[in-house]
Motif scaffolding. Structure first.
Motif, mmCIF file in Angstrom:
data_model
loop_
_atom_site.group_PDB
_atom_site.id
_atom_site.type_symbol
_atom_site.label_atom_id
_atom_site.label_comp_id
_atom_site.label_asym_id
_atom_site.label_seq_id
_atom_site.Cartn_x
_atom_site.Cartn_y
_atom_site.Cartn_z
ATOM 1 N N ILE A 224 -6.423 0.355 -0.101
ATOM 2 C CA ILE A 224 -5.006 -0.008 -0.032
ATOM 3 C C ILE A 224 -4.525 -0.330 -1.437
ATOM 4 C CG2 ILE A 224 -3.323 -1.651 0.915
ATOM 5 C CD1 ILE A 224 -5.375 -2.055 3.249
ATOM 6 N N GLU A 226 -1.503 -1.433 -2.555
ATOM 7 C CA GLU A 226 -0.665 -2.628 -2.735
ATOM 8 C C GLU A 226 -1.481 -3.916 -2.651
ATOM 9 O OE1 GLU A 226 1.792 -0.092 0.294
ATOM 10 O OE2 GLU A 226 -0.318 -0.233 -0.339
ATOM 11 N N ASP A 227 -0.887 -5.009 -3.163
ATOM 12 C CA ASP A 227 -1.469 -6.329 -2.931
ATOM 13 C C ASP A 227 -1.261 -6.677 -1.462
ATOM 14 O OD1 ASP A 227 -2.128 -6.568 -5.603
ATOM 15 O OD2 ASP A 227 -0.281 -7.638 -6.124
ATOM 16 N N TYR A 228 -2.310 -7.196 -0.824
ATOM 17 C CA TYR A 228 -2.178 -7.428 0.607
ATOM 18 C C TYR A 228 -2.873 -8.697 1.084
ATOM 19 C CZ TYR A 228 -6.894 -5.302 0.967
ATOM 20 O OH TYR A 228 -8.231 -5.010 0.829
ATOM 21 N N GLY A 248 2.525 -14.034 4.626
ATOM 22 C CA GLY A 248 2.573 -12.772 3.894
ATOM 23 C C GLY A 248 3.962 -12.447 3.390
ATOM 24 N N ARG A 249 4.967 -12.652 4.248
ATOM 25 C CA ARG A 249 6.344 -12.396 3.831
ATOM 26 C C ARG A 249 6.748 -13.331 2.692
ATOM 27 N NH1 ARG A 249 7.065 -11.248 9.413
ATOM 28 N NH2 ARG A 249 7.440 -13.454 9.890
ATOM 29 N N LEU A 253 3.337 -10.188 0.167
ATOM 30 C CA LEU A 253 2.110 -9.418 0.364
ATOM 31 C C LEU A 253 2.233 -8.527 1.594
ATOM 32 C CD1 LEU A 253 -0.509 -12.270 -0.192
ATOM 33 C CD2 LEU A 253 0.083 -10.461 -1.820
ATOM 34 N N LYS A 254 1.718 -7.334 1.490
ATOM 35 C CA LYS A 254 1.622 -6.479 2.662
ATOM 36 C C LYS A 254 0.625 -7.110 3.618
ATOM 37 C CE LYS A 254 1.023 -1.644 3.993
ATOM 38 N NZ LYS A 254 0.797 -0.266 3.506
ATOM 39 N N VAL A 255 0.971 -7.186 4.894
ATOM 40 C CA VAL A 255 0.098 -7.825 5.884
ATOM 41 C C VAL A 255 -0.716 -6.748 6.596
ATOM 42 C CG1 VAL A 255 -0.040 -9.313 7.917
ATOM 43 C CG2 VAL A 255 1.725 -9.723 6.172
ATOM 44 N N ILE A 256 -2.035 -6.823 6.439
ATOM 45 C CA ILE A 256 -2.965 -5.877 7.052
ATOM 46 C C ILE A 256 -3.806 -6.628 8.075
ATOM 47 C CG2 ILE A 256 -4.841 -4.230 6.647
ATOM 48 C CD1 ILE A 256 -2.259 -3.438 5.253
ATOM 49 N N ASP A 273 1.966 -5.422 9.033
ATOM 50 C CA ASP A 273 2.571 -4.164 8.561
ATOM 51 C C ASP A 273 1.706 -2.966 8.921
ATOM 52 O OD1 ASP A 273 4.827 -5.376 7.166
ATOM 53 O OD2 ASP A 273 3.337 -6.135 5.752
ATOM 54 N N ASP A 274 0.399 -3.137 8.833
ATOM 55 C CA ASP A 274 -0.534 -2.072 9.191
ATOM 56 C C ASP A 274 -1.692 -2.647 9.997
ATOM 57 O OD1 ASP A 274 0.715 0.144 8.109
ATOM 58 O OD2 ASP A 274 -0.267 -0.063 6.159
#
Length: 384
Positions: A224, A226-228, A248-249, A253-256, A273-274
């Motif tokens: 991944i 992006e920073d997550y 995360g929001r 940060l992208k939330v995985i 997000d994923d």
């Protein structure tokens, strides 16, 4: 020395597979020959029969009925079904690739015969001494002859206290051990209340290998860009997942999320997000390695966050009021590393503070504990 290993390794739980792998790697680095016992029980053959066994079976039936009557949560949808299918496949691939020297024992008599061929029988780690295991033969090492050294390494009892129905059986098998070590302080207290045996508290096998050693075994691969924020929640607590999504929001940060194969909640496929489906143990390790932050309710989610020196927060998976609550595993490890502030459960809105973990201090504690744990293994396996 030839060591017969009684390990929890057959499921698709990441921690279960990785601690079994670490155990075999560490013992063989010490120069021992190891074999993993693949035992298939035939009916009730070899089970220790006591009046308490009947009490346990009744309790199990009541628990099953109560569970069906009070069952809640979302139905198992196609995504969860696919996840379970893939997790089984990736777990089997990991076992085939990483573990070796399996010895099949079909039925109790074959297990007894195998017990005559080894120098040492070793059980551990993970939750091999849950209350119900006290009646069996594999985890208790009842199959091992008197001349075979019996060793426990970092075995977890998994509960705050043993129920009455298993105590007499537990006392009987524990008294046969030559060396006993457990993973949690609660386990030590339970055993000390049952028999007059020296019990040491040692590290889970995954901590016996350094960050660098793990990278040699499982090379780092980032998937991944992006920073997550990585979420690994085994339980179905929606508050924990909502708190993680909010964090995360807030941090950009992208939330995985690694989808659980053990529970279901209505927001499993929507709060992040994923969603990662069907990941195996190696991918699990790498997802933690490359995360900016980790949120989890898993003991080994914490373990690999600490090993890889990640910022992390942990939530309780079980109710704190439960008599057989397993939250003690989390409490113990956070206390051991002086990281109690990483517990997010109980905080307002489940939102953790923004303090940064001082891994220089944590590293020093781990190195000391690793040396002590390896010292226990040296004594248990090499003493006359």
């Amino acid at each position: 020395m030839k060591i017969g290993l009684s390990l929890a390794y057959k499921g698709q739980n990441y921690g279960q597979q990785l601690q079994a792998y670490a155990t075999q790697v560490v013992l063989e680095k010490m120069g021992h020959s190891t074999e993993i016992i693949d035992y298939e029980r035939k009916g009730m053959d070899g089970v220790r029969f006591t009046p308490w066994l009947a009490a346990y079976e009744m309790k199990k039936i009541k628990r099953k009925i109560k569970g069906k009557a009070g069952k809640s949560g979302a139905a198992l949808d196609s995504v969860h079904r696919e996840n379970i299918k893939l997790r089984k496949e990736t777990a089997a691939e990991f076992r085939q690739k990483r573990l070796h020297n399996f010895v099949k024992c079909s039925g109790y008599q074959q297990l007894l015969e195998y017990g005559k061929t080894i120098d040492i029988a070793l059980v551990g780690s993970d939750q091999c001494w849950l209350p119900e295991s006290c009646f069996g033969n594999l985890r208790t090492l009842r199959f091992a002859l008197e001349g075979v050294r019996k060793v426990s390494y970092a075995t977890s009892l998994g509960v705050e206290k043993y129920p009455l129905y298993c105590r007499s059986s537990a006392k009987q098998f524990l008294n046969r051990f030559d060396y006993i070590s457990v993973r949690e302080e609660q386990g030590k207290r339970i055993i000390n209340g049952l028999c007059d045996k020296q019990v040491e508290v040692v590290l889970d096998p995954t901590y016996l290998l350094t960050k660098e050693e793990w990278e040699e075994l499982i090379p780092n691969q980032r998937e991944i860009a992006e920073d997550y924020l990585l979420c690994f929640f085994i339980g179905n607590n929606e508050q924990s997942k909502k708190a993680a999504a909010e964090y995360g929001r807030k941090k950009g940060l992208k939330v995985i999320s690694i989808l659980s194969d053990e529970s279901v909640s209505d927001i499993d496929t929507t709060f992040a997000d994923d969603i990662i489906v069907g990941a195996g143990p190696e991918r699990f390790v790498n997802l933690i390695r490359n995360a900016s932050c980790v949120m989890t309710d898993s003991f080994h989610g914490v373990a690999f966050s600490v090993i890889n020196e990640k910022q992390f927060y942990v939530f309780y998976r079980h109710s704190t009021e439960g008599k057989e609550s397993r939250n003690s595993r989390i409490d113990n490890v956070l206390a051991a590393w002086n990281l109690k502030n990483r517990l997010a459960s109980g905080r307002p809105n489940g939102q953790p503070d923004d303090s940064v973990i001082d891994y220089k201090a944590v590293r020093a504690i781990i190195e000391k504990r690793r040396k002590e744990s390896m010292g226990y293994l040296e004594r248990a396996l090499h003493s006359e």
